[in-house]
Design an enzyme around this catalytic site. Structure first.
Site, mmCIF file in Angstrom:
data_model
loop_
_atom_site.group_PDB
_atom_site.id
_atom_site.type_symbol
_atom_site.label_atom_id
_atom_site.label_comp_id
_atom_site.label_asym_id
_atom_site.label_seq_id
_atom_site.Cartn_x
_atom_site.Cartn_y
_atom_site.Cartn_z
ATOM 1 N N GLN A 32 29.677 -25.872 -35.329
ATOM 2 C CA GLN A 32 29.447 -25.508 -33.926
ATOM 3 C C GLN A 32 29.698 -24.024 -33.679
ATOM 4 O O GLN A 32 28.958 -23.369 -32.951
ATOM 5 C CB GLN A 32 30.352 -26.342 -33.014
ATOM 6 C CG GLN A 32 29.946 -27.795 -32.868
ATOM 7 C CD GLN A 32 28.663 -27.995 -32.079
ATOM 8 O OE1 GLN A 32 28.233 -27.132 -31.327
ATOM 9 N NE2 GLN A 32 28.043 -29.150 -32.255
ATOM 10 N N HIS A 112 35.147 -30.228 -27.092
ATOM 11 C CA HIS A 112 35.593 -31.623 -27.158
ATOM 12 C C HIS A 112 36.939 -31.683 -26.454
ATOM 13 O O HIS A 112 37.759 -30.773 -26.580
ATOM 14 C CB HIS A 112 35.718 -32.056 -28.624
ATOM 15 C CG HIS A 112 36.198 -33.461 -28.829
ATOM 16 N ND1 HIS A 112 35.790 -34.522 -28.043
ATOM 17 C CD2 HIS A 112 37.047 -33.989 -29.760
ATOM 18 C CE1 HIS A 112 36.356 -35.628 -28.481
ATOM 19 N NE2 HIS A 112 37.135 -35.334 -29.515
ATOM 20 N N ASP A 195 33.541 -40.461 -26.906
ATOM 21 C CA ASP A 195 33.206 -39.848 -28.187
ATOM 22 C C ASP A 195 33.923 -40.573 -29.327
ATOM 23 O O ASP A 195 33.317 -40.911 -30.351
ATOM 24 C CB ASP A 195 33.598 -38.371 -28.173
ATOM 25 C CG ASP A 195 33.176 -37.639 -29.435
ATOM 26 O OD1 ASP A 195 31.992 -37.275 -29.538
ATOM 27 O OD2 ASP A 195 34.031 -37.423 -30.312
ATOM 28 N N GLU A 231 17.352 -51.158 -49.597
ATOM 29 C CA GLU A 231 17.134 -52.000 -48.416
ATOM 30 C C GLU A 231 18.265 -51.914 -47.399
ATOM 31 O O GLU A 231 18.026 -51.973 -46.193
ATOM 32 C CB GLU A 231 16.952 -53.461 -48.857
ATOM 33 C CG GLU A 231 15.756 -53.695 -49.766
ATOM 34 C CD GLU A 231 14.442 -53.247 -49.133
ATOM 35 O OE1 GLU A 231 14.317 -53.296 -47.889
ATOM 36 O OE2 GLU A 231 13.546 -52.830 -49.892
ATOM 37 N N GLU A 235 17.055 -47.060 -46.166
ATOM 38 C CA GLU A 235 16.068 -47.194 -45.092
ATOM 39 C C GLU A 235 16.667 -47.030 -43.697
ATOM 40 O O GLU A 235 15.930 -46.962 -42.714
ATOM 41 C CB GLU A 235 15.347 -48.544 -45.206
ATOM 42 C CG GLU A 235 14.405 -48.614 -46.395
ATOM 43 C CD GLU A 235 13.449 -49.787 -46.319
ATOM 44 O OE1 GLU A 235 13.180 -50.269 -45.184
ATOM 45 O OE2 GLU A 235 12.963 -50.228 -47.372
#
EC number: 1.1.1.86
Length: 336
Positions: A32, A112, A195, A231, A235
Site C-alpha cells: 500500500q 486500516h 475486515d 479441480e 480452478e
C-alpha cells in the site's frame, strides 16, 4: 442515488484543497505504501516517505524516483502522518517517533482501523484521526490510478478536532484516485471488525481450509493429487474472476447447468447451519476484542504459532503438487 448503498462520494464531492498545502509524511513503502506515495505525488501533493531502515523498501523507492528518508526526518514539519507500516509495527513507531512530535491540529491517517479501534494507539484529543481504506491490494491501487481510474475506498473519522476531518479523508481518497470509482463512509469499528471477519471466515481462513478439505477429500477417495489440485484449488481463480466481474449469479450463469445444479444443491449442505453457527462464534470473538488480544500476545511472543502453521502448509501435499502444477499453468499463459 443507490437504492441499497448509502452515500457514495465521487469526484465532485472531494477537493484536494483540504490537503494541498499540507506536509504529508507517509510511513512505509510496502504494497500500500508504494501505491499511496506514487499516487499522492502524481496528484500534486507534498509527500515525504519515512522508513525505519535502508532495506529493500528504501532501494525500491529510489528505483521509483522517490527520495526516502529516516522516519524521524520525514516527520519534521509534517502536518499529516499516514501509517502504512504493518499493523503490529504501528504502535511502536507511534510511541517512539510520532507521539513526541505531535502538535495540536496535526492529522493521523490510517488505511486500516486496527490500532485505533483496539486502542493500541491512543492519540490526544487535539489531532484529527481519520482513515482511507482502499478495497484492493496496493498494486491494484497503483495500476488503476496509472490507467486513469481508481479503486473504491472506505473513509471514516475517529476524531474531528478541526471540523474538516471528513473533507480531508475524502481529499486523500481523491488523491489516490478513489473518487473516480466511489468512496463510502464507515467507522473505524465497522471497518476493522468486518475486515477481520472477512479475512478469517472467508477470504483467507475459510477459503484456504475449504480448498484444502476438498483436495484431501478427493485424494482420500483414491484420485490422483494432481487431478484433485486442478479441480479443488486451481480452478478457484476462474470462479473468483467471474464473481469479481459479474457477481454470484453472474458466475453461476457462466458455468454449466450441471455445475449450477450440483453447486446450489450441495453448497448449502456443506456450509450448513452448524458451520454458520461456528462462523458467528468466531465473528463474536472479533467483536469482543478477544482475537485482537490473542494476536497481540502471539506477535509479542515472536509469532511462533504462526510460523509453525505456515511451515505445515508449505510442507503439505497440496502445496507440493501445486508448486509443480503452477509451473505448467503459468508456462501456458500468453506473454504480456
Amino acid at each position: 442515488m443507490s437504492k441499497v448503498l448509502g452515500k457514495v462520494y465521487t469526484e465532485n464531492d472531494a477537493d484536494l484543497k483540504y490537503v494541498k498545502d499540507k506536509n504529508i509524511a507517509v510511513l512505509g513503502y510496502g504494497s500500500q505504501g508504494r501505491a499511496w506515495v506514487l499516487n499522492l505525488l502524481d496528484s500534486g501533493l507534498n509527500v515525504k516517505l519515512g522508513l525505519e531502515r535502508e532495506g529493500n523498501s528504501w532501494k525500491k523507492a529510489q528505483e521509483d524516483g522517490v527520495k526516502p528518508m529516516k522516519t524521524e526526518d520525514a516527520l519534521k514539519g509534517a502536518d499529516i502522518v499516514i501509517f502504512l507500516v504493518p499493523d503490529m509495527v504501528q504502535r511502536k513507531i507511534y510511541a517512539e517517533k510520532v507521539k513526541p512530535v505531535l502538535k495540536p491540529g496535526m492529522d493521523l491517517v490510517f488505511a486500516h482501523g486496527f490500532n485505533i479501534h483496539y486502542k493500541l494507539i491512543q492519540p490526544p484529543e487535539n489531532v484529527d484521526v481519520y482513515m482511507a481504506a482502499p478495497k484492493a491490494p496496493g498494486p491494484s491501487v497503483r495500476e488503476f490510478f496509472v490507467k486513469g481510474g481508481g479503486v473504491p475506498v472506505l473513509v471514516g473519522v475517529n476524531q474531528d478536532y478541526s471540523g474538516q476531518a471528513l473533507q480531508k479523508a475524502l481529499a486523500i481518497a481523491k488523491g489516490l484516485g478513489a473518487t473516480k470509482a466511489g468512496v463510502l463512509e464507515t467507522t473505524f469499528k465497522e471497518e476493522t471488525e468486518t475486515d477481520l471477519m472477512g479475512e478469517q471466515l472467508d477470504l483467507v481462513g475459510g477459503l484456504t481450509a475449504m480448498l484444502r478439505a476438498t483436495f484431501h477429500t478427493i485424494v482420500d477417495l483414491g484420485y490422483r493429487p494432481e487431478m484433485a489440485y486442478f479441480e479443488a484449488i486451481n480452478e478457484m481463480k476462474l470462479i473468483t474472476d467471474q464473481i469479481y466481474e459479474k457477481g454470484l449469479s453472474g458466475m453461476l450463469r457462466a458455468v454449466s447447468d450441471t455445475a449450477k445444479y450440483g453447486g446450489l444443491t450441495v453448497g448449502t449442505y456443506v456450509i450448513n447451519d452448524d458451520v454458520k453457527k461456528r462462523m458467528k462464534e468466531k465473528a463474536e470473538r472479533i467483536k469482543s476484542g478477544k482475537f485482537a488480544d490473542e494476536w497481540i500476545e502471539e506477535y509479542d511472543e515472536g509469532s511462533k504459532n504462526l510460523a509453525s502453521l505456515m511451515d505445515d502448509l508449505d510442507n503439505s501435499l497440496e502445496e507440493q503438487v501445486g508448486r509443480e502444477l503452477r509451473e505448467i499453468v503459468l508456462r501456458g499463459q500468453p506473454k504480456k
